[in-house]
Design a protein around this motif. Structure first.
Motif, PDB file in Angstrom:
ATOM      1  N   VAL A 108      37.744  55.876  43.384  1.00 47.32           N
ATOM      2  CA  VAL A 108      38.528  54.804  42.778  1.00 47.32           C
ATOM      3  C   VAL A 108      37.925  53.485  43.244  1.00 47.32           C
ATOM      4  CG1 VAL A 108      40.812  53.776  42.507  1.00 47.32           C
ATOM      5  CG2 VAL A 108      40.585  56.256  42.833  1.00 47.32           C
ATOM      6  N   PRO A 109      37.146  52.809  42.377  1.00 45.26           N
ATOM      7  CA  PRO A 109      36.522  51.547  42.782  1.00 45.26           C
ATOM      8  C   PRO A 109      37.478  50.374  42.618  1.00 45.26           C
ATOM      9  CG  PRO A 109      35.764  52.149  40.586  1.00 45.26           C
ATOM     10  CD  PRO A 109      36.734  53.229  41.024  1.00 45.26           C
ATOM     11  N   VAL A 110      37.604  49.583  43.671  1.00 45.31           N
ATOM     12  CA  VAL A 110      38.440  48.383  43.662  1.00 45.31           C
ATOM     13  C   VAL A 110      37.530  47.186  43.884  1.00 45.31           C
ATOM     14  CG1 VAL A 110      40.337  47.153  44.783  1.00 45.31           C
ATOM     15  CG2 VAL A 110      40.383  49.671  44.636  1.00 45.31           C
ATOM     16  N   GLY A 111      37.672  46.160  43.067  1.00 46.39           N
ATOM     17  CA  GLY A 111      36.830  44.986  43.234  1.00 46.39           C
ATOM     18  C   GLY A 111      37.499  43.721  42.745  1.00 46.39           C
ATOM     19  N   ARG A 112      36.937  42.595  43.142  1.00 47.32           N
ATOM     20  CA  ARG A 112      37.467  41.288  42.746  1.00 47.32           C
ATOM     21  C   ARG A 112      36.977  40.887  41.362  1.00 47.32           C
ATOM     22  NH1 ARG A 112      35.604  36.144  46.213  1.00 47.32           N
ATOM     23  NH2 ARG A 112      33.622  36.874  45.343  1.00 47.32           N
ATOM     24  N   SER A 113      35.709  41.147  41.080  1.00 51.50           N
ATOM     25  CA  SER A 113      35.120  40.773  39.791  1.00 51.50           C
ATOM     26  C   SER A 113      35.465  41.823  38.741  1.00 51.50           C
ATOM     27  CB  SER A 113      33.598  40.651  39.918  1.00 51.50           C
ATOM     28  OG  SER A 113      32.996  40.600  38.635  1.00 51.50           O
ATOM     29  N   ALA A 114      36.199  41.413  37.715  1.00 46.81           N
ATOM     30  CA  ALA A 114      36.595  42.368  36.672  1.00 46.81           C
ATOM     31  C   ALA A 114      35.378  42.952  35.977  1.00 46.81           C
ATOM     32  CB  ALA A 114      37.514  41.684  35.668  1.00 46.81           C
ATOM     33  N   ASP A 115      34.416  42.105  35.592  1.00 44.10           N
ATOM     34  CA  ASP A 115      33.251  42.589  34.853  1.00 44.10           C
ATOM     35  C   ASP A 115      32.411  43.544  35.693  1.00 44.10           C
ATOM     36  OD1 ASP A 115      34.003  41.107  32.660  1.00 44.10           O
ATOM     37  OD2 ASP A 115      32.633  39.440  33.070  1.00 44.10           O
ATOM     38  N   LYS A 116      32.136  43.165  36.934  1.00 44.72           N
ATOM     39  CA  LYS A 116      31.289  44.003  37.786  1.00 44.72           C
ATOM     40  C   LYS A 116      31.981  45.319  38.150  1.00 44.72           C
ATOM     41  CE  LYS A 116      28.674  40.224  39.916  1.00 44.72           C
ATOM     42  NZ  LYS A 116      28.360  39.522  41.186  1.00 44.72           N
ATOM     43  N   THR A 117      33.286  45.245  38.439  1.00 44.78           N
ATOM     44  CA  THR A 117      34.002  46.459  38.814  1.00 44.78           C
ATOM     45  C   THR A 117      34.106  47.417  37.632  1.00 44.78           C
ATOM     46  OG1 THR A 117      35.294  45.104  40.350  1.00 44.78           O
ATOM     47  CG2 THR A 117      36.059  47.344  39.987  1.00 44.78           C
ATOM     48  N   ARG A 118      34.332  46.855  36.444  1.00 48.70           N
ATOM     49  CA  ARG A 118      34.375  47.701  35.241  1.00 48.70           C
ATOM     50  C   ARG A 118      33.026  48.377  34.995  1.00 48.70           C
ATOM     51  NH1 ARG A 118      37.517  43.093  32.583  1.00 48.70           N
ATOM     52  NH2 ARG A 118      39.689  43.701  32.878  1.00 48.70           N
ATOM     53  N   ALA A 119      31.942  47.659  35.260  1.00 49.86           N
ATOM     54  CA  ALA A 119      30.608  48.234  35.052  1.00 49.86           C
ATOM     55  C   ALA A 119      30.368  49.403  36.000  1.00 49.86           C
ATOM     56  CB  ALA A 119      29.541  47.156  35.250  1.00 49.86           C
ATOM     57  N   VAL A 120      30.763  49.244  37.271  1.00 54.28           N
ATOM     58  CA  VAL A 120      30.615  50.342  38.232  1.00 54.28           C
ATOM     59  C   VAL A 120      31.497  51.511  37.825  1.00 54.28           C
ATOM     60  CG1 VAL A 120      31.004  51.042  40.636  1.00 54.28           C
ATOM     61  CG2 VAL A 120      29.959  48.819  40.132  1.00 54.28           C
ATOM     62  N   ALA A 129      32.532  52.314  34.892  1.00 49.06           N
ATOM     63  CA  ALA A 129      31.990  52.964  33.692  1.00 49.06           C
ATOM     64  C   ALA A 129      30.893  53.944  34.062  1.00 49.06           C
ATOM     65  CB  ALA A 129      31.468  51.903  32.725  1.00 49.06           C
ATOM     66  N   GLU A 130      30.062  53.596  35.037  1.00 44.04           N
ATOM     67  CA  GLU A 130      29.034  54.526  35.516  1.00 44.04           C
ATOM     68  C   GLU A 130      29.651  55.810  36.062  1.00 44.04           C
ATOM     69  OE1 GLU A 130      25.895  53.095  38.090  1.00 44.04           O
ATOM     70  OE2 GLU A 130      26.513  51.034  37.649  1.00 44.04           O
ATOM     71  N   LEU A 131      30.806  55.671  36.705  1.00 52.27           N
ATOM     72  CA  LEU A 131      31.452  56.810  37.351  1.00 52.27           C
ATOM     73  C   LEU A 131      32.378  57.567  36.407  1.00 52.27           C
ATOM     74  CD1 LEU A 131      32.457  55.119  40.749  1.00 52.27           C
ATOM     75  CD2 LEU A 131      30.273  56.144  40.094  1.00 52.27           C
ATOM     76  N   GLY A 132      32.658  56.967  35.247  1.00 48.73           N
ATOM     77  CA  GLY A 132      33.564  57.599  34.293  1.00 48.73           C
ATOM     78  C   GLY A 132      35.013  57.536  34.710  1.00 48.73           C
ATOM     79  N   VAL A 133      35.388  56.430  35.391  1.00 52.16           N
ATOM     80  CA  VAL A 133      36.766  56.267  35.864  1.00 52.16           C
ATOM     81  C   VAL A 133      37.271  54.890  35.472  1.00 52.16           C
ATOM     82  CG1 VAL A 133      36.438  57.850  37.810  1.00 52.16           C
ATOM     83  CG2 VAL A 133      36.032  55.392  38.128  1.00 52.16           C
ATOM     84  N   GLU A 134      38.559  54.652  35.714  1.00 49.10           N
ATOM     85  CA  GLU A 134      39.149  53.339  35.464  1.00 49.10           C
ATOM     86  C   GLU A 134      39.079  52.491  36.735  1.00 49.10           C
ATOM     87  OE1 GLU A 134      40.374  51.946  32.633  1.00 49.10           O
ATOM     88  OE2 GLU A 134      39.514  53.719  31.654  1.00 49.10           O
ATOM     89  N   PRO A 135      38.684  51.237  36.621  1.00 47.00           N
ATOM     90  CA  PRO A 135      38.614  50.371  37.802  1.00 47.00           C
ATOM     91  C   PRO A 135      39.987  49.808  38.149  1.00 47.00           C
ATOM     92  CG  PRO A 135      38.008  49.125  35.887  1.00 47.00           C
ATOM     93  CD  PRO A 135      38.270  50.528  35.393  1.00 47.00           C
ATOM     94  N   LEU A 136      40.090  49.301  39.366  1.00 47.25           N
ATOM     95  CA  LEU A 136      41.263  48.535  39.776  1.00 47.25           C
ATOM     96  C   LEU A 136      40.763  47.174  40.245  1.00 47.25           C
ATOM     97  CD1 LEU A 136      43.386  51.191  41.716  1.00 47.25           C
ATOM     98  CD2 LEU A 136      43.794  50.268  39.434  1.00 47.25           C
ATOM     99  N   ILE A 137      41.350  46.117  39.704  1.00 47.84           N
ATOM    100  CA  ILE A 137      40.903  44.754  39.995  1.00 47.84           C
ATOM    101  C   ILE A 137      41.913  44.079  40.915  1.00 47.84           C
ATOM    102  CG2 ILE A 137      40.099  42.594  38.990  1.00 47.84           C
ATOM    103  CD1 ILE A 137      38.626  45.155  38.025  1.00 47.84           C
TER     104      ILE A 137
END
Length: 279
Positions: free
Chosen positions: A35-47, A49-57
Motif C-alpha cells: 500500500v503506497p502512501v505519498g504526498r504527491s498525487a501524481d507520483k504516488t498514482r504512478a507508483v 499503477a506499476e504495482l496494480g494497486v490504489e494509492p493513498l495520498i
C-alpha cells in the motif's frame, strides 16, 4: 533467493519516489500486497499503477490528512503486517504547519507518531513489524523536551532534521520496549546517503552533497538505499531485530547517547502524546 512475501500486507509512507518507491516495487515483486502512501498525487498514482494497486495520498504537513489516512488504512487493510514509517524530509528555514508545529519535526516525527497511535489496535492485532527510516544525521540532533518544536532554540536545518531523526530512532526503540505487551516489534535504520530528491533545497553542509556535482557522485541509488528496508520487511522473524538500529545492512550500529536513554524515550513518548492531544 528472495523471501516469498505472498499474503503479507506492507504499508509504506513516503512511497511516491526515492527509497520508498524502490522498496515498494521490490516488496511487491516478492509477492507482498504493498500500500503506497505519498504526498504527491501524481507520483504516488504512478507508483501504484506499476504495482496494480490504489494509492493513498496524504501530506504529513497536515495532521488532519494523517487522521484521514488512518481511517482509509483501517477500512482497506484488515491486517497490516509491516508499517514502514519512511516519509520525511528537510527544509531550509523554519516553517510552521497549520497544526502549529515546526514542519521538519511534524513531517518526520509527529505525523508518523500520530499515525502509529491511530493504527495501534490494528497493528497490535496483526502483530505487526514497524520499520522506521532514521538517519546517521541523528547524531547532529538533540532532544529538548522543553522545546521539541524549536520555538526557542536557534534554527539550523541540519540540527532540526537530526533532532527529528533522533526522535524517530528513540520512538522505534520505545515501541520495541513495549513489544511484549503490544505484540508490535520495531526496528530503525539509516539508508545511507541516497541521491533522491531529499535535501534538494537545503543549505549548509547538506547542500554540499545534494547541491553539487562532486557531492552527488558520493550518493547511493534509490535501490541501494531501499535495500535495508526491503531486507527488514522480508525477515522471517522480525522480532529477531526488535529494538535494533541498522546502519544500512549492519545491525547494532552505534548511536548517540540520547538514543540509548530509556528514561528519555519514555518521557519523549509522554511529551509527544501531550503535544498531539492523545492523552
Amino acid at each position: 533467493m528472495s523471501e516469498d512475501l505472498t499474503g503479507k500486507t506492507v504499508v509504506i509512507t513516503g512511497a511516491s519516489a526515492g527509497i520508498g518507491a524502490a522498496a515498494a516495487r521490490e516488496l511487491a515483486a516478492r509477492g507482498a500486497t504493498v500500500v503506497p502512501v505519498g504526498r504527491s498525487a501524481d507520483k504516488t498514482r504512478a507508483v501504484a499503477a506499476e504495482l496494480g494497486v490504489e494509492p493513498l495520498i496524504a501530506d504529513f504537513a497536515s495532521l488532519r490528512q494523517v487522521r484521514s489516512l488512518a481511517d482509509r488504512l483501517l477500512r482497506r487493510c484488515p491486517v497490516i503486517d509491516v508499517l514502514a514509517h519512511n516519509a520525511g524530509g528537510v527544509v531550509p528555514r523554519r516553517e510552521v504547519t497549520e497544526d502549529g508545529f515546526e514542519l521538519t519535526l511534524q513531517s518526520n516525527y509527529l505525523a508518523p507518531f500520530l499515525l502509529q497511535a491511530l493504527l495501534h489496535e490494528r497493528l497490535s492485532a496483526s502483530r505487526a513489524q514497524v520499520i522506521v527510516t532514521s538517519s546517521m544525521g541523528h547524531r547532529f540532533g538533540r532532544i529538548s523536551l522543553a522545546d521539541l518544536n524549536f520555538a526557542r532554540r536557534r534554527f539550523s536545518s541540519l540540527r532540526v532534521y537530526g533532532s527529528a531523526k533522533l526522535a524517530d530512532l528513540i520512538f522505534a526503540r520505545e515501541l520495541a520496549r513495549r513489544a511484549p505487551e503490544t505484540g508490535i516489534s520495531a526496528v530503525a535504520f539509516h539508508p545511507g546517503t541516497v541521491g533522491s530528491s531529499f535535501g534538494r533545497d537545503s543549505r549548509g553542509p547538506v547542500s554540499l552533497v545534494y547541491g553539487t556535482a562532486a557531492g552527488r557522485t558520493l550518493l547511493l541509488g534509490n535501490e541501494q538505499g531501499a535495500a535495508p528496508l526491503v531486507h527488514l520487511a522480508s525477515l522471517a522473524d522480525p522480532r529477531s531485530v526488535n529494538g535494533q538500529y541498522f546502519h544500512r545492512m549492519r545491525a547494532n550500529a552505534p548511536t548517540s547517547k540520547q538514543a540509548r536513554d530509556p528514561a528519555l524515550a519514555r518521557n519523549l513518548w509522554d511529551t509527544t502524546e501531550a503535544m498531539l492531544g492523545l492523552t
